[in-house]
Design a protein around this motif. Structure first.
Motif, mmCIF file in Angstrom:
data_model
loop_
_atom_site.group_PDB
_atom_site.id
_atom_site.type_symbol
_atom_site.label_atom_id
_atom_site.label_comp_id
_atom_site.label_asym_id
_atom_site.label_seq_id
_atom_site.Cartn_x
_atom_site.Cartn_y
_atom_site.Cartn_z
ATOM 1 N N GLY A 271 1.176 -1.124 0.409
ATOM 2 C CA GLY A 271 0.294 -0.342 -0.567
ATOM 3 C C GLY A 271 0.540 1.754 -0.256
ATOM 4 O O GLY A 271 0.449 2.009 -0.658
ATOM 5 N N THR A 272 2.149 1.169 0.965
ATOM 6 C CA THR A 272 2.946 2.072 0.635
ATOM 7 C C THR A 272 3.701 2.737 0.195
ATOM 8 O O THR A 272 3.918 3.623 -1.375
ATOM 9 N N GLY A 273 4.232 1.303 -1.185
ATOM 10 C CA GLY A 273 4.943 1.961 -2.838
ATOM 11 C C GLY A 273 3.010 1.635 -3.882
ATOM 12 O O GLY A 273 3.648 3.152 -4.240
ATOM 13 N N ILE A 274 2.325 1.816 -3.835
ATOM 14 C CA ILE A 274 0.564 2.529 -4.545
ATOM 15 C C ILE A 274 1.045 4.161 -3.856
ATOM 16 O O ILE A 274 0.616 4.316 -5.338
ATOM 17 N N ALA A 275 0.945 4.020 -2.660
ATOM 18 C CA ALA A 275 0.956 5.447 -1.952
ATOM 19 C C ALA A 275 2.211 6.828 -3.308
ATOM 20 O O ALA A 275 1.602 7.603 -3.655
ATOM 21 N N GLY A 276 2.630 5.871 -2.785
ATOM 22 C CA GLY A 276 4.204 6.837 -3.526
ATOM 23 C C GLY A 276 4.286 6.794 -4.773
ATOM 24 O O GLY A 276 4.128 8.104 -5.135
ATOM 25 N N ARG A 277 3.814 5.876 -5.535
ATOM 26 C CA ARG A 277 3.569 6.129 -7.188
ATOM 27 C C ARG A 277 2.545 7.103 -7.493
ATOM 28 O O ARG A 277 2.248 7.463 -8.390
ATOM 29 N N THR A 278 1.511 7.089 -6.876
ATOM 30 C CA THR A 278 0.322 7.786 -7.391
ATOM 31 C C THR A 278 0.852 9.372 -6.096
ATOM 32 O O THR A 278 0.398 10.409 -8.052
ATOM 33 N N ALA A 279 1.338 9.487 -5.975
ATOM 34 C CA ALA A 279 2.289 11.155 -5.122
ATOM 35 C C ALA A 279 2.957 11.371 -6.933
ATOM 36 O O ALA A 279 3.040 12.587 -7.079
ATOM 37 N N ALA A 280 3.237 10.220 -6.659
ATOM 38 C CA ALA A 280 4.364 10.385 -8.138
ATOM 39 C C ALA A 280 4.091 11.209 -9.652
ATOM 40 O O ALA A 280 3.848 12.117 -9.580
ATOM 41 N N TYR A 281 3.129 10.480 -10.029
ATOM 42 C CA TYR A 281 2.038 10.673 -11.023
ATOM 43 C C TYR A 281 1.687 12.191 -10.769
ATOM 44 O O TYR A 281 1.264 12.925 -11.484
ATOM 45 N N GLY A 282 0.483 12.183 -9.207
ATOM 46 C CA GLY A 282 -0.258 13.843 -9.465
ATOM 47 C C GLY A 282 0.295 14.682 -9.346
ATOM 48 O O GLY A 282 0.499 16.111 -9.548
ATOM 49 N N ARG A 283 1.565 14.382 -8.805
ATOM 50 C CA ARG A 283 2.631 15.907 -8.745
ATOM 51 C C ARG A 283 2.984 15.993 -10.055
ATOM 52 O O ARG A 283 3.277 16.849 -10.613
ATOM 53 N N ALA A 284 3.873 14.690 -11.037
ATOM 54 C CA ALA A 284 3.641 15.314 -12.775
ATOM 55 C C ALA A 284 2.968 16.274 -13.574
ATOM 56 O O ALA A 284 2.877 16.810 -14.058
ATOM 57 N N CYS A 285 1.373 15.237 -12.992
ATOM 58 C CA CYS A 285 0.414 16.176 -13.584
ATOM 59 C C CYS A 285 0.616 17.816 -13.682
ATOM 60 O O CYS A 285 -0.155 18.181 -14.033
ATOM 61 N N PHE A 286 0.320 17.867 -12.075
ATOM 62 C CA PHE A 286 -0.156 18.874 -11.767
ATOM 63 C C PHE A 286 1.229 20.149 -12.183
ATOM 64 O O PHE A 286 1.067 21.781 -12.201
ATOM 65 N N ALA A 287 2.260 19.741 -12.045
ATOM 66 C CA ALA A 287 3.740 20.211 -12.794
ATOM 67 C C ALA A 287 2.845 20.351 -14.566
ATOM 68 O O ALA A 287 3.752 21.822 -14.593
ATOM 69 N N TRP A 288 2.906 19.770 -14.892
ATOM 70 C CA TRP A 288 2.372 20.186 -16.079
ATOM 71 C C TRP A 288 1.532 21.403 -16.638
ATOM 72 O O TRP A 288 1.646 22.000 -17.084
ATOM 73 N N ALA A 289 0.403 21.318 -15.502
ATOM 74 C CA ALA A 289 -0.451 22.048 -15.610
ATOM 75 C C ALA A 289 -0.047 23.469 -15.131
ATOM 76 O O ALA A 289 -0.956 24.699 -15.859
ATOM 77 N N MET A 290 0.244 23.624 -14.145
ATOM 78 C CA MET A 290 1.368 24.820 -13.362
ATOM 79 C C MET A 290 2.031 25.203 -15.164
ATOM 80 O O MET A 290 1.728 26.568 -15.163
ATOM 81 N N LYS A 291 2.453 24.536 -15.769
ATOM 82 C CA LYS A 291 3.411 25.406 -16.510
ATOM 83 C C LYS A 291 2.433 26.009 -17.836
ATOM 84 O O LYS A 291 2.841 26.804 -18.475
ATOM 85 N N ARG A 292 1.527 25.220 -17.394
ATOM 86 C CA ARG A 292 0.020 25.948 -19.065
ATOM 87 C C ARG A 292 -0.300 26.977 -17.972
ATOM 88 O O ARG A 292 -1.411 27.619 -19.342
ATOM 89 N N GLY A 293 0.002 27.051 -16.679
ATOM 90 C CA GLY A 293 -1.162 27.965 -16.359
ATOM 91 C C GLY A 293 -1.964 27.552 -15.908
ATOM 92 O O GLY A 293 -3.394 28.554 -15.542
#
Length: 435
Positions: free
Chosen positions: A178-200
Motif C-alpha cells: 500500500g505504501t508503494g501504491i501511495a508513493g507511485r500515485t503521489a508521483a503521478y499527481g506531482r507530474a500532472c500538476f507540475a505540467w498544469a502549472m506550466k500551462r497556467g
C-alpha cells in the motif's frame, strides 16, 4: 443640472462626440450617460485616492430617477466608510468568471488533458497506469475543480491507499504494498500538476514536497525449489488462462502485463521465439524471448477457437490475445485467482512479480552469466547500463536460449520430484562483445 425624468428624455450628444455625462445637482455622484446612439444609463461617479471610479446603476428606461438617487446615495455612503464599491464589483465579477472557468477544469478533465496532450509522448504502459492510479486514488474528487485539490485532501487520499495492518487488519506485506501504491500515485499527481502549472491552468501543486517516506521497501522474496514446484503443479490445475499465464511467467521470467498481453503475432511461426514490441516493454526497447520446449508445449496445448488447432486460430485472428479473458478481452480478476492458487499450492506470502526474481536467482544458481540474466529480463541496469550498454551490442540470443532451456529443465525436475541438487552448468564466455 437638477435632473428630472423629462429632462433626461431630452438629453442629446453634441455632433462628433460619442457620449456625454450629465450630473445631478440633487444627488452627489449621480450622473446620466447619454450615447450618440440614444442610450441613457444611470451611474455613480466618485473620486478615491485621486482616481475616478464609476459604478453602473442601470438603464434610465428600467430604473426611475428616485431609485437611481437612492442607489447613488448608497454608493456614496460606502465610499464615505472607506470602501470602494466599483473595485469590489470588478473583483466579484472576476471571481465569478474564474469560478465558471475553474468549474470546467475538473480534476477528471485535467487528468484527461494531461493524458491527451502530454502522456501521449510517454510509454503507453506508464500513461495507462498513471491515469488509472490518479482516477482510482482520487475517485471522490474527479468532478470537483482541479485547483480545489489542496494538500489536506491529497494527504488523506494517499493515506487511504497506504493500508496499515493496525488500521485495516492487513498483513505487513499488504502495508508495504500500500505504501508503494501511495508513493507511485503521489508521483503521478506531482507530474500532472507540475505540467498544469506550466500551462497556467492551476495555481499550485498540492503534491509538491509531501511528507511521504522516500524509502522504497524493495521486495526480496524468492521462491525455493520446493515452493516453485508446488506453485507449478497448482498452476496446472488452475482455470485458463490464469494457470497458463503463471506457468509461462515461471518459464520466461517476464513481467505479468507482458505475458497477459501477448498476441499471436508476437510469436514466431514455430513458437520458438516471442518478440515483445517496444510499446509493451517497460524500458521501451523490443525484447526477444527464446521459448523453451515446455513453453512451446504450453502454447500448443492451449484450446483452439473451435475451428481448428491453435495455428489456425492464430491465422484467423492475428491480433488476438494468446491468453484472453472474458469476452476475448485481457484477463482480469488477478487477486481472486491468486488467492485460489495460494490455497491449492499451499504457498503464500508472494506476488506474481516474485516469480521474475525467482527466475533471475535460479539462473544465477545455475551458473548463468550476469549479462545473460539481465538480457533475459530485458534489464538495462548493472552490466548493460552506461557506457558498456552503449557499446555492447551483442544480443545474447543463443545464451538466453541456453539459459532458459536450463532453467525450464530445472523447474520441471523440481515439479516432478526428480531434483536432487543444483548443478552449475558451464556457459560459454565466447562472443562477450568486450569493448
Amino acid at each position: 443640472m437638477k435632473l428630472t425624468e423629462r429632462k433626461i428624455e431630452t438629453l442629446s450628444v453634441d455632433r462628433g462626440r460619442k457620449d456625454r455625462l450629465v450630473f445631478d445637482d440633487a444627488q452627489r455622484g449621480l450622473a446620466v450617460r447619454v450615447t450618440a446612439s440614444g442610450g441613457r444609463t444611470y451611474l455613480c461617479q466618485y473620486t478615491l485616492n485621486r482616481q475616478k471610479w464609476r459604478v453602473p446603476l442601470g438603464s434610465c428606461s428600467a430604473l426611475s430617477l428616485s431609485k437611481a438617487r437612492q442607489a447613488a446615495a448608497a454608493v456614496m455612503g460606502d465610499v464615505a466608510k472607506g470602501r470602494n464599491p466599483a473595485a469590489e464589483r470588478k473583483e466579484a465579477v472576476a471571481a465569478e468568471r474564474a469560478k465558471r472557468v475553474r468549474g470546467r477544469l475538473t480534476l477528471a478533465v485535467l487528468i484527461q488533458d494531461w493524458a491527451r496532450l502530454h502522456l501521449v509522448h510517454r510509454r503507453p504502459r506508464y500513461a495507462t497506469e498513471a491515469v488509472r492510479a490518479l482516477r482510482h486514488g482520487f475517485a471522490k474528487h474527479l468532478d470537483r475543480p482541479a485547483e480545489d485539490l489542496d494538500r489536506a485532501i491529497v494527504v488523506r487520499a494517499l493515506d487511504s491507499l497506504s493500508r496499515r495492518p493496525e488500521d485495516k487488519g492487513g498483513s505487513r506485506q499488504t502495508a508495504l504494498r500500500g505504501t508503494g501504491i501511495a508513493g507511485r500515485t503521489a508521483a503521478y499527481g506531482r507530474a500532472c500538476f507540475a505540467w498544469a502549472m506550466k500551462r497556467g491552468t492551476v495555481p499550485s501543486n498540492p503534491f509538491a514536497d509531501l511528507p511521504l517516506s522516500t524509502v522504497v521497501n524493495k521486495r526480496d522474496r524468492v521462491l525455493s525449489d520446493e515452493e516453485a514446484a508446488a506453485v507449478w503443479r497448482a498452476a496446472g490445475k488452475a482455470p485458463l488462462p490464469y494457470g497458463a499465464i503463471v506457468r509461462l511467467l515461471m518459464l520466461t521470467g517476464q513481467r505479468r502485463e507482458e505475458v497477459a498481453g501477448m498476441t499471436w503475432t508476437e510469436l514466431s511461426e514455430n513458437l520458438t521465439t516471442w518478440t515483445i514490441p517496444a510499446t509493451r516493454t517497460k524500458n521501451g526497447i523490443p525484447h526477444l524471448v527464446p521459448l523453451s520446449q515446455p513453453a512451446r508445449e504450453l502454447l500448443h496445448a492451449l484450446p483452439s477457437d473451435g475451428q481448428g488447432d491453435v495455428q489456425g486460430a492464430r491465422q484467423r485472428a492475428k491480433l488476438a490475445l494468446v491468453f484472453p479473458g472474458v469476452r476475448r478481452t485481457p484477463f482480469s480478476g488477478w487477486s481472486k485467482a491468486k488467492s485460489a492458487l495460494d490455497t491449492t499450492s499451499g504457498v503464500s506470502g508472494w506476488w506474481l512479480h516474485d516469480l521474475r526474481r525467482t527466475v533471475a536467482t535460479g539462473l544465477q544458481r545455475l551458473g548463468v552469466r550476469l549479462e545473460v540474466t539481465e538480457a533475459v529480463l530485458n534489464h538495462l541496469s548493472g552490466s548493460r547500463a552506461g557506457v558498456v550498454g552503449i557499446y555492447q551490442r551483442h544480443d545474447w540470443a543463443e545464451e538466453k536460449r541456453a539459459a532458459l532451456d536450463a532453467w525450464s529443465a530445472h523447474l520441471l525436475a523440481a515439479a516432478e520430484g526428480r531434483l536432487t541438487a543444483v548443478k552449475v552448468l558451464p556457459f560459454s564466455r565466447a562472443r562477450s562483445g568486450e569493448i
